[in-house]
Design an enzyme around this catalytic site. Structure first.
Site, PDB file in Angstrom:
ATOM      1  N   TYR A   1       0.828  -1.211   0.000  1.00 56.80           N
ATOM      2  CA  TYR A   1       0.000   0.000   0.000  1.00 56.80           C
ATOM      3  C   TYR A   1       0.857   1.252   0.000  1.00 56.80           C
ATOM      4  CZ  TYR A   1      -3.968  -2.965   0.545  1.00 56.80           C
ATOM      5  OH  TYR A   1      -4.924  -3.911   0.308  1.00 56.80           O
ATOM      6  N   GLU A  40       2.675   9.750   2.741  1.00 54.75           N
ATOM      7  CA  GLU A  40       3.776  10.523   2.143  1.00 54.75           C
ATOM      8  C   GLU A  40       4.526  11.265   3.241  1.00 54.75           C
ATOM      9  OE1 GLU A  40       1.940  13.062  -0.743  1.00 54.75           O
ATOM     10  OE2 GLU A  40       1.267  11.350  -1.955  1.00 54.75           O
ATOM     11  N   GLY A  66       0.335  12.043   6.480  1.00 51.40           N
ATOM     12  CA  GLY A  66       0.167  10.778   7.191  1.00 51.40           C
ATOM     13  C   GLY A  66      -1.265  10.674   7.668  1.00 51.40           C
ATOM     14  N   SER A  67      -1.521  11.192   8.875  1.00 50.13           N
ATOM     15  CA  SER A  67      -2.897  11.183   9.396  1.00 50.13           C
ATOM     16  C   SER A  67      -3.836  11.928   8.446  1.00 50.13           C
ATOM     17  CB  SER A  67      -2.929  11.873  10.768  1.00 50.13           C
ATOM     18  OG  SER A  67      -2.053  11.243  11.659  1.00 50.13           O
ATOM     19  N   ARG A 100      -7.884  -2.447  11.130  1.00 51.74           N
ATOM     20  CA  ARG A 100      -7.930  -2.030  12.542  1.00 51.74           C
ATOM     21  C   ARG A 100      -8.455  -3.148  13.425  1.00 51.74           C
ATOM     22  NH1 ARG A 100      -9.931   4.068  10.937  1.00 51.74           N
ATOM     23  NH2 ARG A 100      -7.843   4.768  10.322  1.00 51.74           N
ATOM     24  N   GLN A 144       8.955  -5.756  32.974  1.00 54.09           N
ATOM     25  CA  GLN A 144       9.256  -5.506  34.383  1.00 54.09           C
ATOM     26  C   GLN A 144       9.300  -6.817  35.177  1.00 54.09           C
ATOM     27  OE1 GLN A 144      10.008  -2.484  34.778  1.00 54.09           O
ATOM     28  NE2 GLN A 144      10.488  -2.478  36.952  1.00 54.09           N
ATOM     29  N   PHE A 196       9.980  -9.787  34.050  1.00 56.96           N
ATOM     30  CA  PHE A 196      11.181 -10.554  33.666  1.00 56.96           C
ATOM     31  C   PHE A 196      12.468  -9.902  34.177  1.00 56.96           C
ATOM     32  CE2 PHE A 196       8.493 -12.652  30.412  1.00 56.96           C
ATOM     33  CZ  PHE A 196       8.929 -13.959  30.558  1.00 56.96           C
ATOM     34  N   GLU A 205      -2.059   2.368  10.511  1.00 51.18           N
ATOM     35  CA  GLU A 205      -3.508   2.281  10.205  1.00 51.18           C
ATOM     36  C   GLU A 205      -4.307   3.298  11.014  1.00 51.18           C
ATOM     37  OE1 GLU A 205      -4.009   0.723   7.691  1.00 51.18           O
ATOM     38  OE2 GLU A 205      -2.445  -0.814   7.616  1.00 51.18           O
ATOM     39  N   THR A 249      -3.291   6.625  13.892  1.00 51.69           N
ATOM     40  CA  THR A 249      -2.738   6.693  15.253  1.00 51.69           C
ATOM     41  C   THR A 249      -3.864   6.636  16.297  1.00 51.69           C
ATOM     42  OG1 THR A 249      -2.918   9.101  15.323  1.00 51.69           O
ATOM     43  CG2 THR A 249      -0.855   8.191  14.439  1.00 51.69           C
TER      44      THR A 249
END
Ligand code: FAD
Length: 393
Positions: free
Chosen positions: A126, A130, A134-135, A246, A342, A344, A369, A371
């Site tokens: 896809y 650019e 974006g959004s 999504r 945390q 681990f 996809e 924000t």
């Protein structure tokens, strides 16, 4: 009590869980240490085994060679696939339903791109985002100019996921002239079309074999027959793609959180400090309890949204519900990954540890996809226009 899934969804869940546990998870660390790439024979076996158990074109009706699964069955499968790191689950064709809907009436597009894609012989990527858009997809600067029976495409596209594994782009640009000037259209663009050039392949946080390069399109001439749907339909297809992706992200995030809770719980039970398992300490119990509670909420939301899609509920409501599922499940999984690191301790900071890998990998689910901020805008708009009852009762 497990969620009351239909028997078919439960069968898929069992089958894919086994595949992920036995075939994919054992190769995570090798992939991590080798830039995400596994030996060719291993990748081939994964693809072959995936195909054998029916993992291909899940959303596509059987008459077109797909599996014709419900959205709920697909969500259950995506959840299992989400349990493995390094995108090792990306080993089967996943033609999105919008592509079939857009192209079903066009024999040329079906034969050239869609059916080979369903069969896993061709693969798309896809090219929408650019450098400056974006959004705000409407700010795309790429152009599509009609020239006789062709279009001339120009622009530069960023973050083109899987372009190194694909052989054609879905390219989005506004039209420069004609009755639909300014509206967006989508085009199939084969990668070997003159004027298409790879600019560079940046490194990202995760270690995936699939890259996200930048591509330039300079005077790329494609036949008008490559335009997907009518002039100006582009954004509708992009929205359909967003909904599909999504919900898939929400489901994969549930799978990642489930794996992390399992791994962190078994570590906490066997790791001893101060003469007893750290699982006995309330600080550890609270992290696990919060993680499980949030996972359950996200899973119910994801399954319910999938059921709403299967029931054919109002697409505008579904748009907001997919946004809610994505934002909640992705942020939940990030919190779970942080807690798992945390639990681990120092091991959680080692790349050979699943929590470390998911801690990096899950971050992008709050970005791509759309924000988290954009999901919240969609949800608020849905609330203002349709009200709480329509969206969340
Ligand atoms: C690994 C990866 C793979 C990707 N794959 C693809 C792909 O295959 N194809 C493709 O086309 N794109 C792809 N993308 C692009 C992705 O969809 C965009 O990065 C995303 O939509 C955000 O756009 P942006 O990065 O330009 O950020 P921007 O839109 O510049 O946003 C920057 C910040 O501002 C916030 N913001 C923007 N607008 C608003 C607002 N109105 N209100 C409040 N906050 C706002 C954002 O939430 C964000 O926090 C990929 C990205 C990544 C990281």
């Amino acid at each position: 009590m497990p969620h009351p899934l239909p028997a078919s969804a439960r069968a898929w869940q069992d089958k894919v869980r086994r595949f992920v546990d036995e075939e994919l998870i054992p190769f995570e660390v090798e992939a991590e240490m080798n830039g995400g790439v596994l030996p060719e024979g291993v990748r081939d076996r994964h693809r072959c085994r995936a195909r054998e158990i029916g993992l291909h074109a899940l959303a596509i009706p059987k008459q077109y060679g797909g599996q014709g699964l419900t959205a709920l069955e697909q969500a259950v499968i995506s959840e299992q696939v989400g349990r493995v790191t390094n995108a090792l689950g990306w080993c089967y064709s996943s033609t999105p339903p919008w592509m079939l809907e857009a192209c079903a009436g066009d024999a040329h597009q079906m034969q050239t791109w869609v059916l080979p894609n369903i069969r896993g012989e061709r693969r798309e990527c896809y090219a929408i985002t650019e450098e400056h858009a974006g959004s705000d997809v409407n700010a795309i600067r790429a152009t599509a100019q009609r020239d006789g029976d062709a279009y001339v495409l120009d622009g530069e596209k960023w973050h083109v996921t899987s372009a190194n594994h694909a052989d054609h782009f879905i390219f989005q640009a506004p039209l420069t002239d004609g009755p639909h000037a300014g509206r967006h259209a989508l085009f199939f663009v084969d990668m070997d079309t003159p004027g298409v050039t790879l600019v560079r392949t940046p490194a990202y946080s995760h270690t995936y074999a699939a890259h996200h390069p930048i591509y330039r399109f300079d005077g790329v001439r494609v036949p008008a027959a490559n335009r997907i749907g009518a002039e100006g339909d582009g954004m509708d297809f992009t929205y359909a793609w967003f909904r599909y992706e999504r919900l898939g992200i929400a489901a994969r995030c549930c799978g990642a959180a489930a794996r992390l809770i399992d791994e962190a719980t078994s570590f906490a039970k066997q790791r001893e400090q101060y003469g007893e398992p750290i699982a006995n300490f309330q600080a550890i119990q609270f992290m696990l309890a919060d993680s499980l509670t949030e996972l359950w909420a996200a899973r119910l939301m994801t399954y319910r949204t999938a059921e709403a899609i299967d029931a054919g509920e109002d697409v505008k409501v579904l748009h907001a519900q997919c946004a809610m599922a994505k934002v909640y499940a992705s942020e939940m999984a990030n919190r779970v990954a942080d807690r798992a690191v945390q639990i681990f301790g120092g091991r959680g900071y080692m790349r050979e540890n699943v929590a470390e890998r998911f801690f990096r990998e899950l971050r992008v689910d709050r970005i791509w996809e759309g924000t988290s901020e954009i999901q919240r805008i969609i949800i608020a708009n849905g609330l203002y226009k349709r009200g709480q009852r329509a969206l969340a009762e």
